[in-house]
Scaffold this motif. Sequence first.
Motif, mmCIF file in Angstrom:
data_model
loop_
_atom_site.group_PDB
_atom_site.id
_atom_site.type_symbol
_atom_site.label_atom_id
_atom_site.label_comp_id
_atom_site.label_asym_id
_atom_site.label_seq_id
_atom_site.Cartn_x
_atom_site.Cartn_y
_atom_site.Cartn_z
ATOM 1 N N TYR A 51 25.596 -9.917 51.743
ATOM 2 C CA TYR A 51 25.066 -8.728 52.415
ATOM 3 C C TYR A 51 26.122 -7.713 52.856
ATOM 4 O O TYR A 51 25.787 -6.713 53.479
ATOM 5 C CB TYR A 51 24.268 -9.156 53.653
ATOM 6 C CG TYR A 51 23.164 -10.147 53.364
ATOM 7 C CD1 TYR A 51 22.029 -9.771 52.631
ATOM 8 C CD2 TYR A 51 23.248 -11.455 53.826
ATOM 9 C CE1 TYR A 51 21.016 -10.682 52.375
ATOM 10 C CE2 TYR A 51 22.232 -12.371 53.571
ATOM 11 C CZ TYR A 51 21.116 -11.980 52.844
ATOM 12 O OH TYR A 51 20.111 -12.867 52.592
ATOM 13 N N LYS A 106 22.269 -17.655 47.189
ATOM 14 C CA LYS A 106 21.329 -17.173 48.206
ATOM 15 C C LYS A 106 20.478 -18.334 48.747
ATOM 16 O O LYS A 106 20.227 -18.423 49.957
ATOM 17 C CB LYS A 106 20.431 -16.106 47.579
ATOM 18 C CG LYS A 106 19.878 -15.144 48.568
ATOM 19 C CD LYS A 106 19.228 -13.960 47.886
ATOM 20 C CE LYS A 106 18.514 -13.125 48.933
ATOM 21 N NZ LYS A 106 17.650 -12.137 48.354
ATOM 22 N N ASN A 163 14.022 -15.235 58.328
ATOM 23 C CA ASN A 163 13.166 -14.064 58.449
ATOM 24 C C ASN A 163 13.561 -12.992 57.428
ATOM 25 O O ASN A 163 12.710 -12.393 56.774
ATOM 26 C CB ASN A 163 13.282 -13.523 59.880
ATOM 27 C CG ASN A 163 12.131 -12.626 60.205
ATOM 28 O OD1 ASN A 163 10.981 -12.953 59.920
ATOM 29 N ND2 ASN A 163 12.434 -11.472 60.757
ATOM 30 N N ARG A 164 14.859 -12.782 57.255
ATOM 31 C CA ARG A 164 15.323 -11.757 56.306
ATOM 32 C C ARG A 164 14.898 -12.104 54.872
ATOM 33 O O ARG A 164 14.329 -11.281 54.170
ATOM 34 C CB ARG A 164 16.847 -11.638 56.379
ATOM 35 C CG ARG A 164 17.435 -10.821 55.240
ATOM 36 C CD ARG A 164 18.771 -10.244 55.518
ATOM 37 N NE ARG A 164 19.789 -11.184 55.933
ATOM 38 C CZ ARG A 164 20.989 -10.797 56.369
ATOM 39 N NH1 ARG A 164 21.296 -9.525 56.423
ATOM 40 N NH2 ARG A 164 21.880 -11.685 56.733
ATOM 41 N N GLN A 165 15.177 -13.338 54.464
ATOM 42 C CA GLN A 165 14.851 -13.686 53.072
ATOM 43 C C GLN A 165 13.340 -13.737 52.841
ATOM 44 O O GLN A 165 12.869 -13.451 51.743
ATOM 45 C CB GLN A 165 15.524 -15.006 52.680
ATOM 46 C CG GLN A 165 17.046 -14.874 52.554
ATOM 47 C CD GLN A 165 17.678 -15.906 51.626
ATOM 48 O OE1 GLN A 165 17.044 -16.371 50.685
ATOM 49 N NE2 GLN A 165 18.935 -16.241 51.877
ATOM 50 N N GLN A 167 11.208 -11.731 53.924
ATOM 51 C CA GLN A 167 10.632 -10.387 53.766
ATOM 52 C C GLN A 167 10.343 -10.082 52.298
ATOM 53 O O GLN A 167 9.383 -9.405 51.970
ATOM 54 C CB GLN A 167 11.600 -9.294 54.279
ATOM 55 C CG GLN A 167 12.040 -9.432 55.719
ATOM 56 C CD GLN A 167 10.878 -9.334 56.699
ATOM 57 O OE1 GLN A 167 10.044 -8.445 56.606
ATOM 58 N NE2 GLN A 167 10.821 -10.273 57.627
ATOM 59 N N ASN A 168 11.224 -10.580 51.413
ATOM 60 C CA ASN A 168 11.120 -10.211 49.998
ATOM 61 C C ASN A 168 10.731 -11.344 49.067
ATOM 62 O O ASN A 168 10.481 -11.118 47.901
ATOM 63 C CB ASN A 168 12.464 -9.650 49.506
ATOM 64 C CG ASN A 168 12.897 -8.490 50.359
ATOM 65 O OD1 ASN A 168 12.099 -7.603 50.639
ATOM 66 N ND2 ASN A 168 14.141 -8.517 50.814
ATOM 67 N N GLU A 169 10.787 -12.580 49.541
ATOM 68 C CA GLU A 169 10.419 -13.671 48.646
ATOM 69 C C GLU A 169 9.783 -14.828 49.391
ATOM 70 O O GLU A 169 9.873 -14.909 50.618
ATOM 71 C CB GLU A 169 11.634 -14.152 47.845
ATOM 72 C CG GLU A 169 12.853 -14.432 48.672
ATOM 73 C CD GLU A 169 14.141 -14.022 47.952
ATOM 74 O OE1 GLU A 169 14.472 -14.710 46.990
ATOM 75 O OE2 GLU A 169 14.771 -13.041 48.365
ATOM 76 N N ASN A 170 9.209 -15.691 48.593
ATOM 77 C CA ASN A 170 8.579 -16.877 49.150
ATOM 78 C C ASN A 170 9.667 -17.940 49.373
ATOM 79 O O ASN A 170 10.362 -18.318 48.428
ATOM 80 C CB ASN A 170 7.531 -17.359 48.133
ATOM 81 C CG ASN A 170 6.738 -18.527 48.664
ATOM 82 O OD1 ASN A 170 7.171 -19.217 49.582
ATOM 83 N ND2 ASN A 170 5.580 -18.755 48.073
ATOM 84 N N TYR A 230 6.605 -19.644 57.654
ATOM 85 C CA TYR A 230 7.191 -19.345 56.337
ATOM 86 C C TYR A 230 6.713 -20.330 55.269
ATOM 87 O O TYR A 230 7.283 -20.395 54.188
ATOM 88 C CB TYR A 230 8.726 -19.399 56.437
ATOM 89 C CG TYR A 230 9.277 -18.486 57.498
ATOM 90 C CD1 TYR A 230 9.249 -17.093 57.333
ATOM 91 C CD2 TYR A 230 9.823 -18.991 58.672
ATOM 92 C CE1 TYR A 230 9.743 -16.253 58.306
ATOM 93 C CE2 TYR A 230 10.319 -18.159 59.656
ATOM 94 C CZ TYR A 230 10.282 -16.790 59.468
ATOM 95 O OH TYR A 230 10.769 -15.953 60.437
#
Length: 233
Positions: A51, A106, A163-165, A167-170, A230
């Motif tokens: 990041y 990641k 929380n960040r990851q 946002q865009n993926e499962n 999540y």
Amino acid sequence: MLGDVLLDRGIENNLSHAPAEVFEVWRNRESIEIEAAIIFKQLGRDLQTLYGKDDLTALLSLKSSDDELRHARRCQEILSFNDKKDYPAFTPDFKIQFGPQYLTDKQRVLYMSLGVCCITETLSTALLIEMHERAFSGIIRDTIHEILVDEVDHARIGWAELNRQAQNENISWLKEYLPTLVKEAFSSDIAPMLKPNQDLSIWGILSPKDARPIMEETLEKVIYPGLEKYGIL
Ligand SMILES: [Fe+2]
Ligand SMILES: [Fe+2]
């Protein structure tokens, strides 16, 4: 004020007569703190790679690494009261490998965040609250308090990254690793700090019997509900 000073001195003198198991456990904590310093440095650098160098979660992780080294120094201060023993230099494992080989960078960051922060640091916070409650005032209680305050921040790093990851993926793939990570947190980071058969709580040490219900409650009421959002349960 003078009374406090005299009281502290009395307790520290007592510490030099503490049972050998007390120093054994604080020595275990010292090595766990040093390993945690290495892990947070690794996590911080991995987060910077993903990041950017100014990423706030990465910077918090690097700061946590410094916190952990400071915790190790506090443990060494406690160990210095044991004049019967010279401690060999601790050699930490610099190649700590987290998670299966096939994870992407990641995914590995997420795996570490879950295991190290959301699980281990949250359980540690709950146990430290109880330890703080029961410990003598003086160096033991002050050390526990200092570690406790930092652990809260260390746990937050994990929740922030999840929380960040998310946002865009499962990120529910982590679910399959949850039982292993809980087991590992217990065997590597919690069990070495517990002592059965005698009450050492005034020295900041709980028994497995005391620790188990606290851990179960923290898993059920804090960690699992947090992960459920999540799909990691
Ligand atoms: Fe620590
Ligand atoms: Fe920590």
